[in-house]
Design an enzyme around this catalytic site. Sequence first.
Site, PDB file in Angstrom:
ATOM      1  N   GLY A  70      -5.855   4.843  -6.086  1.00 25.79           N
ATOM      2  CA  GLY A  70      -5.855   6.195  -5.932  1.00 25.79           C
ATOM      3  C   GLY A  70      -4.879   6.826  -5.074  1.00 25.79           C
TER       4      GLY A  70
ATOM      5  N   GLY B 239      -8.102   6.378  -0.064  1.00 27.84           N
ATOM      6  CA  GLY B 239      -7.855   4.871   0.473  1.00 27.84           C
ATOM      7  C   GLY B 239      -8.279   4.526   1.734  1.00 27.84           C
TER       8      GLY B 239
ATOM      9  N   CYS C 143       1.714   6.511 -10.477  1.00 26.54           N
ATOM     10  CA  CYS C 143       1.967   5.965  -9.059  1.00 26.54           C
ATOM     11  C   CYS C 143       3.498   5.734  -8.787  1.00 26.54           C
ATOM     12  CB  CYS C 143       0.861   4.983  -8.594  1.00 26.54           C
ATOM     13  SG  CYS C 143       0.933   3.756  -9.935  1.00 26.54           S
TER      14      CYS C 143
ATOM     15  N   GLU D  18      -4.400   0.038  -4.219  1.00 28.27           N
ATOM     16  CA  GLU D  18      -3.235   0.602  -4.863  1.00 28.27           C
ATOM     17  C   GLU D  18      -2.896   2.011  -4.804  1.00 28.27           C
ATOM     18  OE1 GLU D  18      -1.135  -1.606  -6.520  1.00 28.27           O
ATOM     19  OE2 GLU D  18      -2.199  -3.270  -6.333  1.00 28.27           O
TER      20      GLU D  18
END
Length: 488
Positions: A200, A205, A257, A222
């Site tokens: 995310g 995070g 991402c 990630e």
Amino acid sequence: MSTEEENQTVFDVAAASMLTKELRDVFASGKTRSYEWRISQLKSMIKMCEEHEEDIVDALHQDLSKPKLESIVYEITMLKNSCALAIKELKQWMMPEKAKTSLLTFPSSAEIVSEPLGVVLIISAWNYPFLLSLDPLVGAISAGNTMVLKPSELSPATSSLLAKLLPEYLDVSSIKVVEGAVSETSALLEQKWDKIFYTGNGRVGRIVMAAAAKHLTPVVLELGGKSPVVVDSGIDLQIATRRIIIGKWGCNNGQACISPDYIITTKDCADKLVDSLKKELETFYGENPLESKDISRIVSSNHFSRLTKLLDDDKVSGKIVYGGERDEANLKIAPTILLDVPRDSLIMKEEIFGPLLPILIVSKIEDSWDVINSGTKPLAAYLFTNNKKLKEQFVMSVSAGGVTINDIAMHLAIHTLPFGGVGESGTGSYHGIFSFDAFSHKKAVLYRSFMGDAALRYPPYTLGKIRLMKALMTSNLWTILRALLGLS
């Protein structure tokens, strides 16, 4: 209790605690450690993909209007490939790895044993809600753990489908799915896990990492970042632009991402690059890309508003050279190119995560390294060039989770490469054996016999013992011989 009442049951800290206890009991039984259990779960996951391909495609279309090709290739097939690789390689991955020993422990042997961590939590993302939920699961299963999967509430159709299908195909006593939003995730994060795997953004995070720190729980994060694309002159511009387009708008309309976040190029190349991008975009998505069925929509009205704010910034609103059209009712924004964008504009201060692509101008390509390194470390970095020296400089000078030269995002598809971030783009990695390693502990094991028990390691200590022990610590035969002869 009726089914409706069960569905309305609150998942709180107490429920999360009970869930983790159940999973710890299952893990303690040793059930998930066997090769047979791991293989059966991986095979069942492939079977689930094959028997419910249309259901998965439909769910992804409901959540993101994701084109069928993207759903089948980038979500379903990539997951099946991960499972197939794990099935093929699992015996080798599980096998203890022999390690060298030294004269200090002679006679002896040593090995590195991969053991499952225990009970793990996987919190997945909304942009690739099927793949990013189940690909980490492949690693957790392969390594022999029990686990909880928390799908994203921003992709409700896929979340609901996963909650329905996983208990039908996988071992429900060892693999749990918890749906919900912030409160459910918070309840899960209150628990002690043996690993947390989160995909995310950096804001969440940090929350995950802070929660994990309370229990000294290791994490894989990630995340993302502003992934740059540097475009040099003297290249096949058509191929380069086609690859940039498919890596940007052909991957969930920029909501990925590793999506290109911005381009850096020189003034003499910029106009040609923009012309080529315009031409290829029209070829791919037509004159009115808002009507194209080959582009995903924006995930939510909040994200639509965020992207609109970036476009409406006074510093860039006059920089749009292509696109900019919006359809708020259907949450669609056309592929948009902005030329010569100021570095202090809003669009350059945060990860875009959408269909907007700003272009920065530099005097010479080498200046790009400083532009990239002045920000946080990205998840990916891309360079298009035929210049061997530039390729070497780029790889050595730019710190990023991964680098691809003359293409976009393709390093993701190579299972022998680790996929993960660095710095603010993440910590830890997965894919292939790296997924297995992410959910395993590498246990050092030394085997000795009762032979070769040297008196010199025991008191009383003498100068001779000290000399010989110092020599033995070097494992150098000549040094040991000199010590035995009293020459050192």
